[in-house]
Design a protein around this motif. Structure first.
Motif, PDB file in Angstrom:
ATOM      1  N   LEU A 103     -30.091  33.452  92.730  1.00 14.92           N
ATOM      2  CA  LEU A 103     -31.239  32.870  93.418  1.00 14.92           C
ATOM      3  C   LEU A 103     -30.768  32.174  94.694  1.00 14.92           C
ATOM      4  O   LEU A 103     -29.708  31.553  94.703  1.00 14.92           O
ATOM      5  N   PRO A 104     -31.553  32.264  95.771  1.00 12.08           N
ATOM      6  CA  PRO A 104     -31.199  31.542  96.997  1.00 12.08           C
ATOM      7  C   PRO A 104     -31.049  30.051  96.707  1.00 12.08           C
ATOM      8  O   PRO A 104     -31.830  29.485  95.937  1.00 12.08           O
ATOM      9  N   HIS A 105     -30.028  29.443  97.330  1.00 16.46           N
ATOM     10  CA  HIS A 105     -29.677  28.056  97.026  1.00 16.46           C
ATOM     11  C   HIS A 105     -29.424  27.308  98.331  1.00 16.46           C
ATOM     12  O   HIS A 105     -28.688  27.792  99.185  1.00 16.46           O
ATOM     13  N   ALA A 106     -30.051  26.160  98.475  1.00 17.92           N
ATOM     14  CA  ALA A 106     -29.840  25.308  99.648  1.00 17.92           C
ATOM     15  C   ALA A 106     -29.427  23.918  99.183  1.00 17.92           C
ATOM     16  O   ALA A 106     -30.001  23.379  98.230  1.00 17.92           O
ATOM     17  N   MET A 116     -38.107  13.643 102.794  1.00 17.76           N
ATOM     18  CA  MET A 116     -37.585  14.703 101.943  1.00 17.76           C
ATOM     19  C   MET A 116     -38.663  15.672 101.480  1.00 17.76           C
ATOM     20  O   MET A 116     -38.405  16.856 101.338  1.00 17.76           O
ATOM     21  N   THR A 117     -39.877  15.181 101.251  1.00 19.93           N
ATOM     22  CA  THR A 117     -40.957  16.078 100.840  1.00 19.93           C
ATOM     23  C   THR A 117     -41.203  17.125 101.910  1.00 19.93           C
ATOM     24  O   THR A 117     -41.316  18.320 101.616  1.00 19.93           O
ATOM     25  N   THR A 118     -41.257  16.710 103.154  1.00 19.53           N
ATOM     26  CA  THR A 118     -41.479  17.647 104.254  1.00 19.53           C
ATOM     27  C   THR A 118     -40.318  18.623 104.365  1.00 19.53           C
ATOM     28  O   THR A 118     -40.524  19.821 104.549  1.00 19.53           O
ATOM     29  N   GLU A 121     -40.600  21.156 101.587  1.00 22.71           N
ATOM     30  CA  GLU A 121     -41.705  22.077 101.842  1.00 22.71           C
ATOM     31  C   GLU A 121     -41.363  23.059 102.964  1.00 22.71           C
ATOM     32  O   GLU A 121     -41.653  24.249 102.871  1.00 22.71           O
ATOM     33  N   VAL A 122     -40.694  22.594 104.008  1.00 25.12           N
ATOM     34  CA  VAL A 122     -40.283  23.477 105.104  1.00 25.12           C
ATOM     35  C   VAL A 122     -39.241  24.475 104.607  1.00 25.12           C
ATOM     36  O   VAL A 122     -39.263  25.643 104.991  1.00 25.12           O
ATOM     37  N   ALA A 123     -38.337  24.044 103.731  1.00 20.32           N
ATOM     38  CA  ALA A 123     -37.351  24.970 103.159  1.00 20.32           C
ATOM     39  C   ALA A 123     -38.053  26.089 102.393  1.00 20.32           C
ATOM     40  O   ALA A 123     -37.676  27.265 102.514  1.00 20.32           O
ATOM     41  N   LEU A 128     -40.013  31.800 102.442  1.00 21.19           N
ATOM     42  CA  LEU A 128     -41.082  32.816 102.439  1.00 21.19           C
ATOM     43  C   LEU A 128     -41.040  33.662 103.707  1.00 21.19           C
ATOM     44  O   LEU A 128     -41.242  34.879 103.660  1.00 21.19           O
ATOM     45  N   LEU A 129     -40.772  33.034 104.848  1.00 20.76           N
ATOM     46  CA  LEU A 129     -40.640  33.795 106.102  1.00 20.76           C
ATOM     47  C   LEU A 129     -39.486  34.788 106.021  1.00 20.76           C
ATOM     48  O   LEU A 129     -39.615  35.934 106.471  1.00 20.76           O
ATOM     49  N   LYS A 130     -38.364  34.364 105.459  1.00 17.44           N
ATOM     50  CA  LYS A 130     -37.219  35.265 105.305  1.00 17.44           C
ATOM     51  C   LYS A 130     -37.581  36.458 104.447  1.00 17.44           C
ATOM     52  O   LYS A 130     -37.188  37.593 104.742  1.00 17.44           O
TER      53      LYS A 130
END
Length: 170
Positions: A103-106, A116-118, A121-123, A128-130
């Motif tokens: 699974l992709p991991h950041a 951190m919430t933002t 959410e951006v991550a 999804l864009l990727k």
């Protein structure tokens, strides 16, 4: 423990997203996918320090929770460490093996003052864009590489202005 995971999960619920689980997440692999679902004892509950145990379903309604969800991205929150190396470009995609699935991991450093919430959410949105074929970091790197190639080929000086350099000190 205490890094802010529950608070980060609560904010999206208030924005209309749904909670699957807090603290204890049971994982199941079905085919090539991994799904998470809440522990039956604490399902739909969340602990917020200072407030105690909250029933998210009772507070926000049945639409604020769901029983299970496919896991598509793992975000690991770590305490910010001065001098540590963190991904700044996003060109490399790390993965984490969970139940035999990659699974992709950041890894995202947590530091006071960061929303951190933002960031989480951006991550998720960037992931999804990727999946849809838009990789912002790669597209930027390609544009930068093209600009550097043009500059090296002796293009007029206005091409050089497109690549920011060090600013002179006053």
């Amino acid at each position: 423990s205490g890094i802010g995971k529950s608070e980060i999960a609560l904010d999206p619920v208030m924005r209309g997203h749904r909670l699957v689980a807090d603290d204890i997440v049971n994982l199941v692999r079905r085919g090539g996918d991994v799904y998470g679902h809440g522990n039956e004892m604490i399902q739909h509950h969340m602990e917020i320090r200072g407030l105690g145990i909250l029933n998210i379903k009772d507070l926000f309604g049945v639409a604020s929770v769901r029983d299970r969800k496919k896991i598509e991205l793992v975000i690991e929150l770590v305490e910010w460490t001065s001098g540590a190396e963190y991904d700044r470009l996003g060109l490399e995609q790390e993965s984490m093996n969970i139940l035999g699935a990659e699974l992709p991991h950041a890894v995202v450093p947590v530091r006071p003052g960061r929303n951190m919430t933002t960031i989480v959410e951006v991550a998720a949105r960037n992931h999804l864009l990727k999946l849809r074929g838009h990789h912002s970091a790669q597209e930027f790197a390609e544009r930068l590489s093209q600009a550097i190639s043009k500059q090296g080929a002796g293009t007029p000086s206005q091409g050089k202005a497109a690549i920011p350099g060090p600013r002179p000190t006053p």
